[in-house]
Design a protein around this motif. Structure first.
Motif, mmCIF file in Angstrom:
data_model
loop_
_atom_site.group_PDB
_atom_site.id
_atom_site.type_symbol
_atom_site.label_atom_id
_atom_site.label_comp_id
_atom_site.label_asym_id
_atom_site.label_seq_id
_atom_site.Cartn_x
_atom_site.Cartn_y
_atom_site.Cartn_z
ATOM 1 N N TRP A 103 0.950 -1.293 0.225
ATOM 2 C CA TRP A 103 -0.380 -0.091 -0.313
ATOM 3 C C TRP A 103 0.734 1.151 -0.098
ATOM 4 N N LYS A 157 -4.311 6.439 -1.717
ATOM 5 C CA LYS A 157 -3.952 5.736 -1.511
ATOM 6 C C LYS A 157 -4.252 4.715 -2.577
ATOM 7 N N ASP A 206 -4.489 -0.311 7.183
ATOM 8 C CA ASP A 206 -4.840 -0.685 6.114
ATOM 9 C C ASP A 206 -6.513 -1.921 5.892
ATOM 10 N N GLU A 263 -7.085 -6.705 3.689
ATOM 11 C CA GLU A 263 -6.210 -5.154 3.130
ATOM 12 C C GLU A 263 -4.568 -6.022 3.410
ATOM 13 N N ASN A 264 -4.457 -5.709 4.847
ATOM 14 C CA ASN A 264 -3.406 -5.831 4.603
ATOM 15 C C ASN A 264 -2.483 -7.616 4.271
#
Length: 319
Positions: A129, A153, A193, A197-198
């Motif tokens: 990210w 982002k 995040d 998402e991680n």
């Protein structure tokens, strides 16, 4: 009875010893292992710009170092009373632009000098990210707590990550000596995040990295599975800090033992034991520092240091 899965490790063909020079770059794993290397007095240098979380930040640093492109006042900014740089961690912040620019350029200079003789480079990747600021062509290394609505982002694709990693390898190779590059993925979860998402981020990093390592151009680069060791061998929250995200001291020590097995030459072990004995002696806090007994103790420690340095001149307890 077997109560733990074990990640298979292969001993390195070109392990670290007291003749090695190791540059540590990237996310938290580099910081933790860098501290261990420093404790045992290996010739190491870590994160001149502080923690760098994603590959593009590492790539930017290496580009600056190779090109010897210095920072100027145009590359820094003031926010909440401190001067900052989007290429560096907040721990480099200064009270004036001049001090910050000077510190950044010193970091570039020291890194360039170290890379001239580096034998190994450890690059840890933390996340895919990134945050893009309108004032920059590349994503920032650190947002410096500036409101998030000022950034865009996005998740870097495996192809974008692969391109960045390939360039990192090329930049390191431009110094001519072709040091051994050790890539690893940080086991720290970036749950800010999001949990899903991680995982997506780590998957992109792993995909891109192993894609690059399979190429002929990546010769001299390899992978150490710190992420897998924590996820599969230390599957218990007792190995985490109170935030349940960062590995605790026990976990760091465990990973270090694995790294030591795979990446440090057994010929260095006796020297490491002697260094550890001296380090513990230096950390001793006397009840009476002015006593004759303590003065004799310090003299004995200094004699041990001098004797050790006779056979290992790269060891420096003043660092």
């Amino acid at each position: 009875m077997k109560l733990q899965t074990q990640i298979p490790l292969t001993k390195a063909h070109d392990p670290l010893d007291y003749e090695s020079s190791i540059l540590m770059l990237g996310s938290c794993f580099s910081e933790h292992i860098g501290k261990k290397l420093n404790f045992f007095k290996f010739a190491s240098f870590q994160n001149p710009f502080g923690i760098l979380f994603h590959p593009l930040a590492v790539e930017t640093l290496l580009e600056k170092v190779v090109q010897k492109k210095e920072y100027t006042s145009k590359d820094v900014f003031e926010h909440e009373g401190a001067w900052r740089c989007f290429d560096a961690h907040s721990r480099l912040n200064q009270l004036s632009s001049e001090l910050l620019v000077d510190r950044l350029n010193q970091g570039l200079e020291h890194t360039h000098a170290f890379l001239q003789n580096a034998t190994h480079i450890c690059i840890t990747l933390g996340t895919a990210w990134v945050h893009q600021h309108p004032s920059r062509e590349k994503p920032v290394a650190n947002c410096h707590k500036i409101p998030q609505d000022q950034f865009i982002k996005r998740l870097l694709s495996p192809d974008e990550l692969s391109k960045s990693l390939e360039n990192c390898i090329k930049l390191v190779g431009s110094f001519g000596k072709s040091p051994q590059i050790i890539f690893t993925i940080s086991p720290v979860r970036h749950i800010k995040d999001g949990f899903v998402e991680n995982q997506n981020s780590k998957a992109h990093l792993l995909t891109a990295l192993h894609q690059v390592l399979s190429l002929d151009a990546s010769k001299g680069a390899t992978y150490f599975p710190s992420y897998e060791i924590v996820m599969d061998e230390l599957r218990d929250y007792r190995f985490y800090e109170k935030d349940m995200v960062h590995p605790n001291t026990m976990a760091v020590d465990y990973i270090w033992e694995k790294f030591r097995y795979a990446w440090i030459s057994e010929s260095a072990y006796p020297v490491m034991e002697r260094v550890e004995t001296i380090q513990k002696a230096l950390a001793h806090k006397p009840f009476n520092p002015d006593s004759e007994a303590h003065k004799r103790f310090l003299k004995e420690v200094q004699t041990k240091i001098e004797y050790l340095q006779e056979s290992n001149p790269t060891i420096n307890f003043d660092r």
